[in-house]
Design an enzyme around this catalytic site. Sequence first.
Site, PDB file in Angstrom:
ATOM      1  N   HIS A  61     -62.880  -4.843-125.143  1.00  0.00           N
ATOM      2  CA  HIS A  61     -62.769  -6.107-124.197  1.00  0.00           C
ATOM      3  C   HIS A  61     -63.825  -7.317-124.002  1.00  0.00           C
ATOM      4  O   HIS A  61     -64.794  -6.830-124.478  1.00  0.00           O
ATOM      5  CB  HIS A  61     -62.503  -5.550-123.021  1.00  0.00           C
ATOM      6  CG  HIS A  61     -63.434  -4.738-122.318  1.00  0.00           C
ATOM      7  ND1 HIS A  61     -63.890  -3.980-122.444  1.00  0.00           N
ATOM      8  CD2 HIS A  61     -64.095  -5.149-121.021  1.00  0.00           C
ATOM      9  CE1 HIS A  61     -64.786  -3.352-121.210  1.00  0.00           C
ATOM     10  NE2 HIS A  61     -65.284  -4.477-121.002  1.00  0.00           N
ATOM     11  N   HIS A  63     -65.513  -8.303-121.637  1.00  0.00           N
ATOM     12  CA  HIS A  63     -66.540  -8.515-120.742  1.00  0.00           C
ATOM     13  C   HIS A  63     -68.205  -8.618-121.441  1.00  0.00           C
ATOM     14  O   HIS A  63     -68.049  -8.155-122.348  1.00  0.00           O
ATOM     15  CB  HIS A  63     -66.629  -7.594-119.128  1.00  0.00           C
ATOM     16  CG  HIS A  63     -66.092  -7.887-118.870  1.00  0.00           C
ATOM     17  ND1 HIS A  63     -64.966  -6.839-117.960  1.00  0.00           N
ATOM     18  CD2 HIS A  63     -65.006  -8.641-118.051  1.00  0.00           C
ATOM     19  CE1 HIS A  63     -64.089  -6.656-116.936  1.00  0.00           C
ATOM     20  NE2 HIS A  63     -64.115  -7.784-116.590  1.00  0.00           N
ATOM     21  N   ASP A  65     -70.956  -7.065-121.165  1.00  0.00           N
ATOM     22  CA  ASP A  65     -71.778  -5.949-121.420  1.00  0.00           C
ATOM     23  C   ASP A  65     -71.566  -5.169-122.570  1.00  0.00           C
ATOM     24  O   ASP A  65     -71.959  -4.886-122.882  1.00  0.00           O
ATOM     25  CB  ASP A  65     -71.987  -4.929-120.179  1.00  0.00           C
ATOM     26  CG  ASP A  65     -70.608  -4.556-119.939  1.00  0.00           C
ATOM     27  OD1 ASP A  65     -69.696  -5.104-120.309  1.00  0.00           O
ATOM     28  OD2 ASP A  65     -70.612  -3.449-119.771  1.00  0.00           O
ATOM     29  N   HIS A  66     -69.981  -6.083-123.585  1.00  0.00           N
ATOM     30  CA  HIS A  66     -69.427  -5.680-124.640  1.00  0.00           C
ATOM     31  C   HIS A  66     -69.768  -6.233-125.430  1.00  0.00           C
ATOM     32  O   HIS A  66     -69.523  -5.905-126.906  1.00  0.00           O
ATOM     33  CB  HIS A  66     -68.591  -4.590-124.292  1.00  0.00           C
ATOM     34  CG  HIS A  66     -67.649  -3.812-123.529  1.00  0.00           C
ATOM     35  ND1 HIS A  66     -67.861  -2.632-123.919  1.00  0.00           N
ATOM     36  CD2 HIS A  66     -68.310  -3.304-122.435  1.00  0.00           C
ATOM     37  CE1 HIS A  66     -67.654  -1.935-122.710  1.00  0.00           C
ATOM     38  NE2 HIS A  66     -67.783  -2.895-121.616  1.00  0.00           N
ATOM     39  N   HIS A 139     -56.783  -2.075-117.290  1.00  0.00           N
ATOM     40  CA  HIS A 139     -58.441  -2.209-117.102  1.00  0.00           C
ATOM     41  C   HIS A 139     -57.894  -3.455-116.873  1.00  0.00           C
ATOM     42  O   HIS A 139     -56.992  -3.681-116.063  1.00  0.00           O
ATOM     43  CB  HIS A 139     -59.248  -1.905-118.026  1.00  0.00           C
ATOM     44  CG  HIS A 139     -60.773  -3.036-117.621  1.00  0.00           C
ATOM     45  ND1 HIS A 139     -61.212  -2.266-116.594  1.00  0.00           N
ATOM     46  CD2 HIS A 139     -61.684  -3.903-118.220  1.00  0.00           C
ATOM     47  CE1 HIS A 139     -62.492  -2.824-116.199  1.00  0.00           C
ATOM     48  NE2 HIS A 139     -62.952  -3.513-117.217  1.00  0.00           N
ATOM     49  N   ASP A 207     -64.202   1.589-120.037  1.00  0.00           N
ATOM     50  CA  ASP A 207     -64.046   0.306-118.801  1.00  0.00           C
ATOM     51  C   ASP A 207     -61.932   0.735-118.552  1.00  0.00           C
ATOM     52  O   ASP A 207     -61.112   0.188-119.238  1.00  0.00           O
ATOM     53  CB  ASP A 207     -63.541  -1.111-119.415  1.00  0.00           C
ATOM     54  CG  ASP A 207     -65.402  -1.600-119.421  1.00  0.00           C
ATOM     55  OD1 ASP A 207     -66.500  -0.269-120.139  1.00  0.00           O
ATOM     56  OD2 ASP A 207     -65.651  -1.935-118.527  1.00  0.00           O
ATOM     57  N   HIS A 266     -71.406   4.471-121.103  1.00  0.00           N
ATOM     58  CA  HIS A 266     -71.298   3.680-120.351  1.00  0.00           C
ATOM     59  C   HIS A 266     -71.413   4.129-119.154  1.00  0.00           C
ATOM     60  O   HIS A 266     -70.214   3.701-117.748  1.00  0.00           O
ATOM     61  CB  HIS A 266     -69.727   2.719-120.651  1.00  0.00           C
ATOM     62  CG  HIS A 266     -69.250   1.770-119.180  1.00  0.00           C
ATOM     63  ND1 HIS A 266     -68.788   1.801-118.307  1.00  0.00           N
ATOM     64  CD2 HIS A 266     -69.266   0.837-120.440  1.00  0.00           C
ATOM     65  CE1 HIS A 266     -68.698   0.531-118.432  1.00  0.00           C
ATOM     66  NE2 HIS A 266     -69.061  -0.318-119.642  1.00  0.00           N
TER      67      HIS A 266
END
EC number: 3.1.26.11
Length: 303
Positions: A61, A63, A65-66, A139, A207, A266
């Site tokens: 996805h 976000h 942080d990914h 999510h 997530d 994570h």
Amino acid sequence: MLDVCLLGCGGSMPIPDRNLTAMIVSYQGRKLLIDCGEGTQVSLKILGWKIRNIDVILFTHFHADHIAGLPGLLLTIANSGRLEPITIIGPYGLIKIVMGLKVIAPVLPYSIELVELHGKEKYFQKIGYFNINILSVDHGIPCFAYSIDVQRNRKFDREKALKNKVPLIFWSKLQKGEEIKQRDKLYTPDMVLGYGRRGLKISYCTDSRPSRELVEFVKKSDVFICEGMYGDDEKKHKAISYKHMIFSEAAVIAKEAEVEELWLTHFSPSLIEPQAYIENAKNIFKNTIIGQDRYVKSINFKE
């Protein structure tokens, strides 16, 4: 043999000694990357793994942080001399995100092939050695889990080849899957190959809340890499609120799916010592490990 490595095990924000989320699979010299958080390149450099042969990048996805490590990674790959296309797969919005990177990297020496995932249907892609199954998960924004299957060639059966009177000079090509026609006779791979052999399956989910669909999706995985945002069972309400999992929930999935190993990753930046909560998972699924940046394991085929 297939190598699996956690490049980063952090969620939300990096902390000392913990990069943001990324995982890489290497097989027969080709690589597949899932997510690309900050620090991905640093881990690859420390390991000495070549960046040039990353053929596929999968995003769960979008976000930050990914995905925040992607621009730099693409530029480093460009500087490595790669000319072959790279395939990037991710949820809706992928095309806009990658096109936006053109501001930073207007010219790359290789092309990027984009596969944008829409809706909640299941997807399948085959890229090189990698069979990629894709599942929509629960999510706050569109998010997907991935299962990577590497198939194993069927075993050559000498007795079968002799019984079928296959000329010796054809054995090698038939073993590679080719068909050969000589005069009026057609020789097929089935005439020299034995039973099918089990491949390897690596599944990855971050997530997400648990679901029955996820259990079925990761069924019989050799390695199931799953988020464990929080270790403490008392933080389950927080996991529900933000659509994440606690260690024990990931362990229940691993047990019900009959996987070989569970790797937790994570972690929340507030979870400084995830090892302190490992028993919350091990009490449910014994073969659990707490992921660490640059943890590498070679997974061997079983006969």
